[in-house]
Design a protein around this motif. Structure first.
Motif, mmCIF file in Angstrom:
data_model
loop_
_atom_site.group_PDB
_atom_site.id
_atom_site.type_symbol
_atom_site.label_atom_id
_atom_site.label_comp_id
_atom_site.label_asym_id
_atom_site.label_seq_id
_atom_site.Cartn_x
_atom_site.Cartn_y
_atom_site.Cartn_z
ATOM 1 N N MET A 181 0.896 -1.229 0.392
ATOM 2 C CA MET A 181 0.075 0.279 -0.030
ATOM 3 C C MET A 181 0.937 1.304 -0.194
ATOM 4 N N THR A 182 1.994 1.424 0.927
ATOM 5 C CA THR A 182 2.690 1.797 0.780
ATOM 6 C C THR A 182 3.633 2.099 -0.594
ATOM 7 N N ALA A 183 3.972 1.630 -0.920
ATOM 8 C CA ALA A 183 4.846 1.587 -2.673
ATOM 9 C C ALA A 183 3.627 2.228 -3.326
ATOM 10 N N ALA A 184 2.161 1.819 -3.552
ATOM 11 C CA ALA A 184 1.296 2.142 -4.509
ATOM 12 C C ALA A 184 1.080 3.563 -4.323
ATOM 13 N N LYS A 185 1.513 4.391 -3.056
ATOM 14 C CA LYS A 185 1.309 5.639 -2.724
ATOM 15 C C LYS A 185 1.928 6.565 -3.180
ATOM 16 N N VAL A 186 3.243 5.900 -2.901
ATOM 17 C CA VAL A 186 4.222 6.481 -3.143
ATOM 18 C C VAL A 186 4.217 6.321 -4.763
ATOM 19 N N LEU A 187 3.888 5.523 -5.950
ATOM 20 C CA LEU A 187 3.566 5.582 -7.130
ATOM 21 C C LEU A 187 3.077 6.333 -7.308
ATOM 22 N N GLU A 188 1.458 7.168 -6.751
ATOM 23 C CA GLU A 188 0.761 7.997 -7.010
ATOM 24 C C GLU A 188 1.449 8.979 -7.002
ATOM 25 N N ASP A 189 1.825 9.794 -5.802
ATOM 26 C CA ASP A 189 1.894 10.486 -5.308
ATOM 27 C C ASP A 189 2.925 11.564 -6.427
ATOM 28 N N THR A 190 4.009 10.552 -6.542
ATOM 29 C CA THR A 190 5.417 11.162 -7.118
ATOM 30 C C THR A 190 5.396 10.713 -8.858
ATOM 31 N N GLY A 191 4.424 9.539 -9.530
ATOM 32 C CA GLY A 191 4.714 8.936 -11.237
ATOM 33 C C GLY A 191 6.144 8.601 -10.768
ATOM 34 N N ALA A 192 6.257 7.570 -10.185
ATOM 35 C CA ALA A 192 7.596 7.090 -10.570
ATOM 36 C C ALA A 192 7.562 5.767 -10.950
ATOM 37 N N VAL A 193 8.097 5.049 -11.068
ATOM 38 C CA VAL A 193 8.000 3.985 -11.564
ATOM 39 C C VAL A 193 8.382 2.165 -10.334
ATOM 40 N N LEU A 194 7.828 1.698 -10.146
ATOM 41 C CA LEU A 194 7.764 0.709 -9.731
ATOM 42 C C LEU A 194 8.368 -0.260 -10.381
ATOM 43 N N VAL A 195 9.939 -0.549 -9.443
ATOM 44 C CA VAL A 195 11.101 -1.754 -9.915
ATOM 45 C C VAL A 195 10.874 -3.083 -9.247
ATOM 46 N N HIS A 196 10.123 -4.129 -9.527
ATOM 47 C CA HIS A 196 10.118 -5.110 -8.263
ATOM 48 C C HIS A 196 11.683 -5.733 -7.868
ATOM 49 N N PRO A 197 12.045 -6.361 -7.274
ATOM 50 C CA PRO A 197 13.436 -6.801 -6.895
ATOM 51 C C PRO A 197 13.684 -7.784 -7.620
ATOM 52 N N TYR A 198 13.046 -8.594 -7.442
ATOM 53 C CA TYR A 198 13.727 -9.505 -8.708
ATOM 54 C C TYR A 198 12.471 -10.062 -10.122
ATOM 55 N N ASN A 199 11.492 -9.918 -9.978
ATOM 56 C CA ASN A 199 10.507 -10.321 -11.348
ATOM 57 C C ASN A 199 10.425 -9.854 -12.258
ATOM 58 N N ASP A 200 11.395 -8.675 -12.421
ATOM 59 C CA ASP A 200 11.389 -7.898 -13.414
ATOM 60 C C ASP A 200 12.444 -7.841 -14.658
ATOM 61 N N ALA A 201 12.421 -7.710 -15.181
ATOM 62 C CA ALA A 201 13.894 -8.221 -17.008
ATOM 63 C C ALA A 201 14.951 -7.215 -16.562
ATOM 64 N N ARG A 202 14.765 -5.808 -16.319
ATOM 65 C CA ARG A 202 15.560 -5.627 -15.785
ATOM 66 C C ARG A 202 16.696 -5.919 -14.936
ATOM 67 N N ILE A 203 15.851 -5.897 -13.595
ATOM 68 C CA ILE A 203 16.748 -6.795 -12.568
ATOM 69 C C ILE A 203 17.205 -8.180 -13.099
ATOM 70 N N ILE A 204 17.276 -9.110 -13.621
ATOM 71 C CA ILE A 204 17.199 -9.907 -14.022
ATOM 72 C C ILE A 204 18.547 -10.302 -15.093
#
Length: 189
Positions: A1-24
């Motif tokens: 919920m906190t991450a969703a709020k930060v994304l909404e408030d700031t327009g940031a992009v969530l990078v999943h800590p492991y299930n993301d092609a960039r991290i992989i």
């Protein structure tokens, strides 16, 4: 919920800590460096939870398709071994292991890579993991967290078919996030 709020408030992009092609992809650079230094390995042993094994497996197999990629997993969080055996993602209702960094479950991206590129999953118990951490401290003089020492535990304590025909084995040791109070307590159990 906190991450969703930060994304909404700031327009940031969530990078999943492991299930993301960039991290992989980033984790795959470990294979590039490893195989540059030791090009004649028969196998690489990697802790399994998500992104690390996925990146390592894709890069290693692209460099040397015959290289065996072996995953090491704690018995108290053995969803990858169960998933490989079942041929589909198995999510455990609960995990319990000293290797707290390996308590995450496979995601849709990581599962497809593990299914197709990881040759075997070796399951070890917490006692073996703790002994491997101890070996790292005593012999290598290196601080390695339990999750990162699991590959050494798999190689040192497990006599299994995964090692068949493998004479040159590389083990990835990762992470130094150690809660010494918990670790010392674990040594004394």
């Amino acid at each position: 919920m906190t991450a969703a709020k930060v994304l909404e408030d700031t327009g940031a992009v969530l990078v999943h800590p492991y299930n993301d092609a960039r991290i992989i992809s980033g984790q795959g650079t470990i294979s590039l460096e490893f195989l540059e230094q030791a090009p004649h390995l028969d196998a690489i042993v990697v802790p399994i939870s998500g992104g690390l094994i996925s990146g390592v497996a894709v890069a290693a197999k692209s460099i040397n398709p015959s290289l065996r990629v072996l995953a090491a997993e704690p018995s108290g969080a053995n969803d990858a071994a169960l998933s490989k055996a079942a041929g589909k993602i198995i999510t455990l209702p609960e995990t319990k292991t000293v290797a707290d960094g390996l308590r995450a479950h496979l995601g849709n991206l990581t599962w497809s890579i593990v299914r197709d590129f990881v040759d075997d999953v070796i399951v070890v118990d917490d006692k073996e993991i703790i002994e491997a951490v101890k070996l790292c401290y005593e012999i290598l003089k290196v601080a390695v967290e339990p999750s990162g020492a699991i590959g050494l535990a798999a190689h040192h304590f497990q006599k299994c078919q995964a090692w068949k025909d493998c004479n040159r084995i590389g083990i990835i040791l990762s992470g130094g996030n150690v809660d010494l109070g918990v670790l010392w307590h674990s040594f004394n159990r």
